[in-house]
Design a protein around this motif. Sequence first.
Motif, mmCIF file in Angstrom:
data_model
loop_
_atom_site.group_PDB
_atom_site.id
_atom_site.type_symbol
_atom_site.label_atom_id
_atom_site.label_comp_id
_atom_site.label_asym_id
_atom_site.label_seq_id
_atom_site.Cartn_x
_atom_site.Cartn_y
_atom_site.Cartn_z
ATOM 1 N N MET A 152 32.477 -16.637 63.439
ATOM 2 C CA MET A 152 33.008 -15.343 62.749
ATOM 3 C C MET A 152 34.310 -15.410 62.004
ATOM 4 O O MET A 152 35.528 -15.693 62.776
ATOM 5 N N ASN A 153 34.358 -15.258 60.717
ATOM 6 C CA ASN A 153 35.937 -15.298 60.430
ATOM 7 C C ASN A 153 36.188 -14.065 59.646
ATOM 8 O O ASN A 153 35.206 -13.278 59.355
ATOM 9 N N LEU A 196 31.511 -8.359 62.186
ATOM 10 C CA LEU A 196 32.568 -8.658 61.282
ATOM 11 C C LEU A 196 33.799 -7.854 61.389
ATOM 12 O O LEU A 196 33.626 -6.848 61.807
ATOM 13 N N ARG A 197 34.895 -8.585 61.146
ATOM 14 C CA ARG A 197 36.437 -7.910 61.226
ATOM 15 C C ARG A 197 36.593 -8.105 59.569
ATOM 16 O O ARG A 197 36.796 -9.089 59.179
ATOM 17 N N LEU A 227 29.156 -15.332 54.028
ATOM 18 C CA LEU A 227 30.006 -16.592 54.426
ATOM 19 C C LEU A 227 30.736 -16.441 55.462
ATOM 20 O O LEU A 227 30.820 -17.406 56.540
ATOM 21 N N ALA A 228 31.540 -15.438 55.519
ATOM 22 C CA ALA A 228 32.436 -15.048 56.730
ATOM 23 C C ALA A 228 31.541 -15.003 58.229
ATOM 24 O O ALA A 228 32.045 -15.460 59.070
ATOM 25 N N ASP A 236 26.755 -21.382 54.943
ATOM 26 C CA ASP A 236 27.825 -22.173 54.798
ATOM 27 C C ASP A 236 28.171 -22.286 53.214
ATOM 28 O O ASP A 236 27.399 -21.765 52.684
ATOM 29 N N PHE A 237 29.293 -22.972 53.162
ATOM 30 C CA PHE A 237 29.996 -23.229 51.557
ATOM 31 C C PHE A 237 28.831 -23.651 50.743
ATOM 32 O O PHE A 237 28.622 -23.393 49.523
ATOM 33 N N SER A 238 28.116 -24.734 51.311
ATOM 34 C CA SER A 238 27.220 -25.687 50.539
ATOM 35 C C SER A 238 26.104 -24.618 50.065
ATOM 36 O O SER A 238 25.192 -24.809 49.033
ATOM 37 N N GLN A 239 25.922 -23.622 50.789
ATOM 38 C CA GLN A 239 24.768 -22.599 50.371
ATOM 39 C C GLN A 239 24.917 -21.409 49.483
ATOM 40 O O GLN A 239 24.140 -20.605 49.161
ATOM 41 N N VAL A 240 26.149 -21.545 49.076
ATOM 42 C CA VAL A 240 26.814 -20.411 48.011
ATOM 43 C C VAL A 240 25.865 -20.526 46.653
ATOM 44 O O VAL A 240 25.603 -19.621 46.171
#
Length: 280
Positions: free
Chosen positions: A1-2, A31-32, A142-143, A148-152
């Motif tokens: 979690m970002n 989420l934050r 994404l956060a 993940d980034f590859s699934q954007v």
Amino acid sequence: MNPLIFQTDFGVQDGAVSAMYGVAYTVCPGLRVFDLTHEIEPYDIWDASYRLIQAVAYWPEGTVFVSVVDPGVGSTRRSIVAKTQSGQYIVTPDNGTLTHIKRRVGITAARIIDETVNRRSGSEESYTFHGRDVYAYTGARLAAGIIDFSQVGPEVEPDSIVELPVVAPTLSEDRVCGTVDVLDVRFGSLWTNIPKEMFKKLGFKVGDRVEVTIENDTRVLYRNVMTYAHSFAEVRVGEPLVYINSLDCMAVAINQGSFARAYNIGTGNSWKISISPVRW
């Protein structure tokens, strides 16, 4: 979690920002979510680019920024996610918003958002609020680690990311020249694109008097002598100074006053500033 951080030109007088928050928390209630700013002047892509460079590098690796200043919403401009050299992600229209990040931080990878999977369900007929329907939704997924980034979406070359025109600072034997890029908005200080290293090559030391000239495409707006100081308190109230700002570039201010308001100074490539030793 970002962390997930929003920046827009929406203001907070209506429900647009709250709607983006709602989408994010619907994606993941844990989420934050934070705000960079929602006070970008409407359609001011340059300012959006600059505000990102003020903040992005200070957040942890994996942080996701969503920046929506999008005068071309609904057009053919690309929607992308860029990964910075320091590991943050920026979700944004590809319209120049990444200019300063690309030049100063570096972008290692970029992907076009695949809206067939990364778009809020039920919004397919909406073309005017991609901040809510595409960017907040994708950024939250994404956060939260749902994708993940590859699934954007499909990967694109970072070199293909759109940049706004930039006038590079210059150094000559007796002066350094640049542009007034942006204001320290609340206090009216002028932030230039002149790096401190270039300024110091002229041999200036703190306490020196320097001559500052500011002009636009039509005339000289300001020419005067002021002190190169560490901070505002080193000159009297109401006096001007040159100093190194928080981005390690040169800035001009009035102690406890607005330099921009006092001399009607604007920002952008047409606003030139030069700093030189005092000759008189």
